[in-house]
Design an enzyme around this catalytic site. Structure first.
Site, PDB file in Angstrom:
ATOM      1  N   PRO A   2       0.620  -1.339   0.077  1.00  0.00           N
ATOM      2  CA  PRO A   2      -0.109  -0.169  -0.141  1.00  0.00           C
ATOM      3  C   PRO A   2       0.844   1.302   0.152  1.00  0.00           C
ATOM      4  O   PRO A   2       1.747   1.132   0.609  1.00  0.00           O
ATOM      5  CB  PRO A   2      -0.806  -0.064   1.273  1.00  0.00           C
ATOM      6  CG  PRO A   2      -0.802  -1.788   1.585  1.00  0.00           C
ATOM      7  CD  PRO A   2       0.636  -2.113   1.175  1.00  0.00           C
ATOM      8  N   GLU A   3       0.491   2.218  -0.761  1.00  0.00           N
ATOM      9  CA  GLU A   3       1.166   3.619  -0.722  1.00  0.00           C
ATOM     10  C   GLU A   3       0.745   4.514   0.544  1.00  0.00           C
ATOM     11  O   GLU A   3      -0.285   4.009   1.025  1.00  0.00           O
ATOM     12  CB  GLU A   3       0.827   4.182  -1.999  1.00  0.00           C
ATOM     13  CG  GLU A   3       1.389   3.392  -3.139  1.00  0.00           C
ATOM     14  CD  GLU A   3       1.856   4.396  -4.226  1.00  0.00           C
ATOM     15  OE1 GLU A   3       2.277   5.515  -4.183  1.00  0.00           O
ATOM     16  OE2 GLU A   3       1.938   3.685  -5.468  1.00  0.00           O
ATOM     17  N   LYS A  52       4.381   4.911   5.472  1.00  0.00           N
ATOM     18  CA  LYS A  52       3.725   3.794   5.397  1.00  0.00           C
ATOM     19  C   LYS A  52       3.479   2.903   6.710  1.00  0.00           C
ATOM     20  O   LYS A  52       3.108   1.830   6.738  1.00  0.00           O
ATOM     21  CB  LYS A  52       4.181   2.728   4.431  1.00  0.00           C
ATOM     22  CG  LYS A  52       4.604   3.297   2.837  1.00  0.00           C
ATOM     23  CD  LYS A  52       5.130   2.472   1.918  1.00  0.00           C
ATOM     24  CE  LYS A  52       4.968   3.080   0.449  1.00  0.00           C
ATOM     25  NZ  LYS A  52       5.806   2.086  -0.305  1.00  0.00           N
ATOM     26  N   ARG A 121      14.607   8.216  10.889  1.00  0.00           N
ATOM     27  CA  ARG A 121      14.889   7.496   9.566  1.00  0.00           C
ATOM     28  C   ARG A 121      14.097   7.723   8.461  1.00  0.00           C
ATOM     29  O   ARG A 121      14.434   7.205   7.225  1.00  0.00           O
ATOM     30  CB  ARG A 121      15.299   6.162  10.216  1.00  0.00           C
ATOM     31  CG  ARG A 121      14.012   5.355  10.072  1.00  0.00           C
ATOM     32  CD  ARG A 121      14.500   3.800  10.313  1.00  0.00           C
ATOM     33  NE  ARG A 121      13.368   2.927  10.109  1.00  0.00           N
ATOM     34  CZ  ARG A 121      12.803   2.452  11.552  1.00  0.00           C
ATOM     35  NH1 ARG A 121      13.376   2.770  12.507  1.00  0.00           N
ATOM     36  NH2 ARG A 121      11.779   1.548  11.352  1.00  0.00           N
ATOM     37  N   ASN A 162       5.172   3.010  -5.957  1.00  0.00           N
ATOM     38  CA  ASN A 162       5.457   2.970  -7.491  1.00  0.00           C
ATOM     39  C   ASN A 162       4.517   3.721  -8.497  1.00  0.00           C
ATOM     40  O   ASN A 162       4.967   4.282  -9.335  1.00  0.00           O
ATOM     41  CB  ASN A 162       5.491   1.365  -7.704  1.00  0.00           C
ATOM     42  CG  ASN A 162       6.479   1.341  -8.825  1.00  0.00           C
ATOM     43  OD1 ASN A 162       7.420   1.940  -9.395  1.00  0.00           O
ATOM     44  ND2 ASN A 162       6.542   0.130  -9.389  1.00  0.00           N
ATOM     45  N   ARG A 253      12.159  -2.360  -8.953  1.00  0.00           N
ATOM     46  CA  ARG A 253      10.846  -2.145  -9.269  1.00  0.00           C
ATOM     47  C   ARG A 253      10.815  -1.644 -10.653  1.00  0.00           C
ATOM     48  O   ARG A 253      11.364  -1.049 -11.396  1.00  0.00           O
ATOM     49  CB  ARG A 253      10.468  -0.942  -8.107  1.00  0.00           C
ATOM     50  CG  ARG A 253      10.702  -1.204  -6.793  1.00  0.00           C
ATOM     51  CD  ARG A 253       9.730  -2.422  -6.478  1.00  0.00           C
ATOM     52  NE  ARG A 253       8.487  -2.176  -6.462  1.00  0.00           N
ATOM     53  CZ  ARG A 253       7.538  -1.565  -5.639  1.00  0.00           C
ATOM     54  NH1 ARG A 253       8.209  -1.167  -4.334  1.00  0.00           N
ATOM     55  NH2 ARG A 253       6.368  -1.265  -5.783  1.00  0.00           N
TER      56      ARG A 253
END
Length: 264
Positions: A2-3, A52, A121, A162, A253
């Site tokens: 999931p984005e 995410k 991070r 993506n 990807r």
């Protein structure tokens, strides 16, 4: 995977469904059973997303960190909930609704220090009001890595996946192979604003919408695939110029772009 807009949408749903309620919490699968037992009966205070990553906060100060990864899903059903089916890592049940978490990459208790380390991070999240786009630009502009790769790096920008990577680059007219040192600040600011707007639409609508109305013509993609300019359209004609969409693998990807609309 999931984005980021999906996780923010889930956080808003959980915040709306459970805030202020003493939740029934369990781990039918058994892999989170001690933690669930400690959470059972606690009052749910808030849910939030960082990129995410989904976080549940309880009034006691307890915090749960969830990362869905490639296969994780969190259901939403009306209470009372039916008997669990399959490998349910975490079950939460409020007054009117409940949810089952299956297949996450991470489901764990967090401390404030853990959260600080996570945020440190991660790059800025376009869907958070406290995001600083210049933090991402500083990292991009000093690198000779391809911008298309850096947009997928959660340490640089948190939440882009993506689909948004391909579509934002297309809408900006930027070739995905352009190196970071060749990206100027004005271009980045336009890309950032566009990303914020597109991902906000994704949160509100529950789906990715990237095509401007004037460009929304031509053959529609398979059912379930996001309507897109270039994403998963390799070999098809560009919706704007008619040239053939190209594609290749970048850092593991799939990458898509139009050679005319996104020149080198």
């Amino acid at each position: 995977m999931p984005e980021g807009h999906t996780i923010h949408r889930l956080a808003r749903l959980h915040h709306r469904r459970y805030r202020g309620q003493a939740l029934r919490v369990s781990s039918p699968q058994g892999r989170f059973v001690d933690e669930a037992s400690a959470l059972d009966g606690q009052v749910f205070r808030a849910a939030e997303a960082w990129g995410k990553h989904l976080l549940h906060h309880y009034d006691s100060g307890a915090m749960v960190h969830i990362h869905l990864g490639l296969y994780g899903k969190f259901s939403d059903v009306k209470a009372p909930m039916p008997a669990p089916v399959g490998q349910v890592r975490l079950r939460i049940e409020g007054d009117d609704h409940g949810g089952d978490l299956r297949g996450p990459t991470a489901c764990e208790m967090y401390t404030p220090e853990d959260l600080d380390a996570l945020v440190a991070r991660l790059g800025p999240d376009p869907l958070r009001k406290d995001a600083d786009p210049d933090k991402a630009f500083r990292r991009i502009h000093k690198s000779k890595r391809a911008l298309g790769a850096m947009l997928m790096d959660q340490k640089i920008v948190a939440g882009i996946g993506n689909v948004y990577r391909a579509e934002v680059l297309f809408r900006a007219g930027v070739h995905p192979m352009r190196i970071g040192t060749a990206v100027d600040h004005d271009v980045w600011q336009r890309m950032w604003r566009d990303t914020v707007e597109l991902m906000d639409v994704g949160v509100r609508k529950g789906k990715i919408i990237t095509i401007r109305p004037d460009d929304d013509h031509g053959v529609r993609g398979p059912r379930g695939r996001p309507r897109s300019y270039v994403y998963r359209r390799r070999g098809e004609p560009c919706r704007v110029c008619g040239n053939t969409i190209l594609g290749e693998i970048m850092e593991g990807r799939n990458l898509f772009w139009c050679p005319s609309c996104q020149p080198d």
